[in-house]
Design a protein around this motif. Structure first.
Motif, mmCIF file in Angstrom:
data_model
loop_
_atom_site.group_PDB
_atom_site.id
_atom_site.type_symbol
_atom_site.label_atom_id
_atom_site.label_comp_id
_atom_site.label_asym_id
_atom_site.label_seq_id
_atom_site.Cartn_x
_atom_site.Cartn_y
_atom_site.Cartn_z
ATOM 1 N N ALA A 8 0.833 -1.205 0.000
ATOM 2 C CA ALA A 8 0.000 0.000 0.000
ATOM 3 C C ALA A 8 0.865 1.251 0.000
ATOM 4 C CB ALA A 8 -0.925 -0.011 1.219
ATOM 5 N N ALA A 9 1.954 1.225 0.780
ATOM 6 C CA ALA A 9 2.857 2.379 0.832
ATOM 7 C C ALA A 9 3.533 2.586 -0.520
ATOM 8 C CB ALA A 9 3.915 2.164 1.920
ATOM 9 N N LEU A 10 3.885 1.484 -1.185
ATOM 10 C CA LEU A 10 4.516 1.588 -2.496
ATOM 11 C C LEU A 10 3.558 2.207 -3.516
ATOM 12 C CD1 LEU A 10 6.691 1.072 -4.599
ATOM 13 C CD2 LEU A 10 5.934 -1.308 -4.740
ATOM 14 N N ILE A 11 2.298 1.749 -3.514
ATOM 15 C CA ILE A 11 1.303 2.283 -4.450
ATOM 16 C C ILE A 11 1.106 3.777 -4.197
ATOM 17 C CG2 ILE A 11 -1.150 2.198 -5.075
ATOM 18 C CD1 ILE A 11 -0.965 -0.853 -4.559
ATOM 19 N N GLU A 12 1.017 4.141 -2.921
ATOM 20 C CA GLU A 12 0.864 5.545 -2.544
ATOM 21 C C GLU A 12 2.058 6.381 -3.040
ATOM 22 O OE1 GLU A 12 -1.934 6.404 -1.258
ATOM 23 O OE2 GLU A 12 -1.323 8.515 -1.245
ATOM 24 N N ALA A 13 3.251 5.837 -2.904
ATOM 25 C CA ALA A 13 4.454 6.572 -3.322
ATOM 26 C C ALA A 13 4.523 6.694 -4.842
ATOM 27 C CB ALA A 13 5.712 5.884 -2.787
ATOM 28 N N LEU A 14 4.119 5.648 -5.562
ATOM 29 C CA LEU A 14 4.141 5.706 -7.028
ATOM 30 C C LEU A 14 3.183 6.770 -7.545
ATOM 31 C CD1 LEU A 14 4.305 1.885 -7.824
ATOM 32 C CD2 LEU A 14 5.983 3.583 -8.549
ATOM 33 N N VAL A 22 -4.263 5.948 -9.435
ATOM 34 C CA VAL A 22 -4.240 4.767 -8.562
ATOM 35 C C VAL A 22 -4.167 3.466 -9.359
ATOM 36 C CG1 VAL A 22 -6.759 4.687 -8.289
ATOM 37 C CG2 VAL A 22 -5.301 3.663 -6.557
ATOM 38 N N LYS A 23 -4.852 3.418 -10.512
ATOM 39 C CA LYS A 23 -4.818 2.190 -11.318
ATOM 40 C C LYS A 23 -3.418 1.938 -11.882
ATOM 41 C CE LYS A 23 -9.138 0.777 -11.221
ATOM 42 N NZ LYS A 23 -9.472 -0.482 -10.558
ATOM 43 N N SER A 24 -2.794 2.987 -12.435
ATOM 44 C CA SER A 24 -1.436 2.830 -12.959
ATOM 45 C C SER A 24 -0.484 2.434 -11.844
ATOM 46 C CB SER A 24 -0.936 4.126 -13.582
ATOM 47 O OG SER A 24 -1.817 4.601 -14.536
ATOM 48 N N ALA A 25 -0.642 3.064 -10.683
ATOM 49 C CA ALA A 25 0.258 2.767 -9.567
ATOM 50 C C ALA A 25 0.116 1.301 -9.156
ATOM 51 C CB ALA A 25 -0.032 3.692 -8.397
ATOM 52 N N GLN A 26 -1.117 0.804 -9.118
ATOM 53 C CA GLN A 26 -1.332 -0.615 -8.787
ATOM 54 C C GLN A 26 -0.661 -1.503 -9.825
ATOM 55 O OE1 GLN A 26 -5.536 -1.348 -8.483
ATOM 56 N NE2 GLN A 26 -5.653 -0.707 -6.343
ATOM 57 N N ARG A 27 -0.827 -1.135 -11.112
ATOM 58 C CA ARG A 27 -0.253 -1.967 -12.164
ATOM 59 C C ARG A 27 1.279 -1.966 -12.074
ATOM 60 N NH1 ARG A 27 -2.370 0.531 -16.485
ATOM 61 N NH2 ARG A 27 -0.331 1.301 -17.121
ATOM 62 N N MET A 28 1.851 -0.767 -11.801
ATOM 63 C CA MET A 28 3.300 -0.686 -11.668
ATOM 64 C C MET A 28 3.795 -1.526 -10.492
ATOM 65 S SD MET A 28 3.815 3.392 -12.284
ATOM 66 C CE MET A 28 3.855 4.089 -13.940
#
Lengths: 196, 196
Positions: A8-14, A22-28
């Motif tokens: 979750a912290a990684l997605i937030e940072a991306l 949020v979708k791109s961050a999840q995919r990354m």
């Protein structure tokens, strides 16, 4: 994504990256964790060393790891010419033409009052000091041909002309290789006015 | 971008993210270095700790920081139901419906022979072992309704039915809130076949 604090912290940072929702961050995050952990480690290391090691060149303001960048230190360059660009990417575009051998000043932005970017943020005072050092004879304005880039060029041009410097602007006109039929009318109008 | 080894390395590393080309990577690097160094440091830290800390749940294969994820350990869940999804993001979508209180198996992908993703890569053997543990009574196939997702569901369904398990698939049909006029014909055809 599950009970996963570090994910979750990684997605937030991306999501702090420009253009990443949020979708791109999840995919990354999924891609890095599932298919490319080594990529995640490499990115982590390069981010840390860039964040600690990169500063602005004292003379031209571009990103560098030293006090003064290699371009400004290059004795083969014509110190009488100063090309003003918005970003290091623009500087690199001018460099790749191999048509310019002078020095640069990188604004690291453009005037944009609505975004709170004024003369101070793009280092106008520093640019004026730099351009009036007695060595610079011509300042070439190579800011973008957008509304904000044109306004920035105008402000800089007026400031430098009043200090007695020769100021030029990149030529506007029809892009190389293009057919008139498909070029926008504003560009053709400018090319007519600036015909030579 | 100038003489900058650490900036060049950062741009190169950002390009390993899915969907990020050289222009986006330059823009991201510029943004982080010029406007959000703290963001660069946060992203660096979260990447490192995710790359080191995240593993796969022994039971359901999703990302977790522990041996077994919280969902699998939750005693209030119906262990007789097993929902098969492609990714943790899909699992999280099913969770958010609050309409399902069983357990999950996360494939971490889908069958895609052209990309070299076969039964082994999505852990089919592990899924079959898990589903035939004597506790699971129903397996709900919630892979995506794409060609690859459907093929994956078909392969898993055949494998589990031959082992005597009840296998169901998420219903296809008209999305909630949509007007028939604007729904694609394949969806309407499926909704007619699966009418109730």
């Amino acid at each position: 994504m599950a009970d996963n604090a570090s994910l979750a912290a990684l997605i937030e940072a991306l999501r702090r990256l420009p253009g990443v929702g949020v979708k791109s961050a999840q995919r990354m995050a999924f891609h890095l964790m599932q298919h490319d952990r080594e990529g995640a480690r490499v990115l982590s290391r390069t981010l840390a060393s860039a964040a600690d090691g990169i500063r602005h060149c004292e003379r031209c303001h571009t990103f560098t790891e030293h006090q003064v960048c290699d371009t400004c230190l290059d004795p083969s360059r014509d110190a009488g010419k100063l090309c003003v660009v918005e970003t290091p990417a623009d500087q690199s575009a001018v460099e790749r033409t191999a048509a310019y051998r002078g020095l640069y000043f990188v604004l690291m932005g453009r005037l944009s009052p609505l975004d709170g970017i004024g003369p101070h943020e793009i280092g106008l005072k520093k640019l004026f000091d730099r351009a009036t050092d007695g060595v610079v004879r011509e300042v070439i304005l190579a800011t973008n041909f957008t509304a904000e880039g044109e306004a920035t060029a105008h402000v800089i041009g007026e400031g430098l002309k009043s200090r007695g410097l020769e100021v030029t602007r990149l030529a506007r006109g029809v892009p190389a290789g293009s057919e008139l039929e498909y070029v926008d009318l504003g560009t053709i109008a400018h090319a007519l006015v600036d015909r030579r």
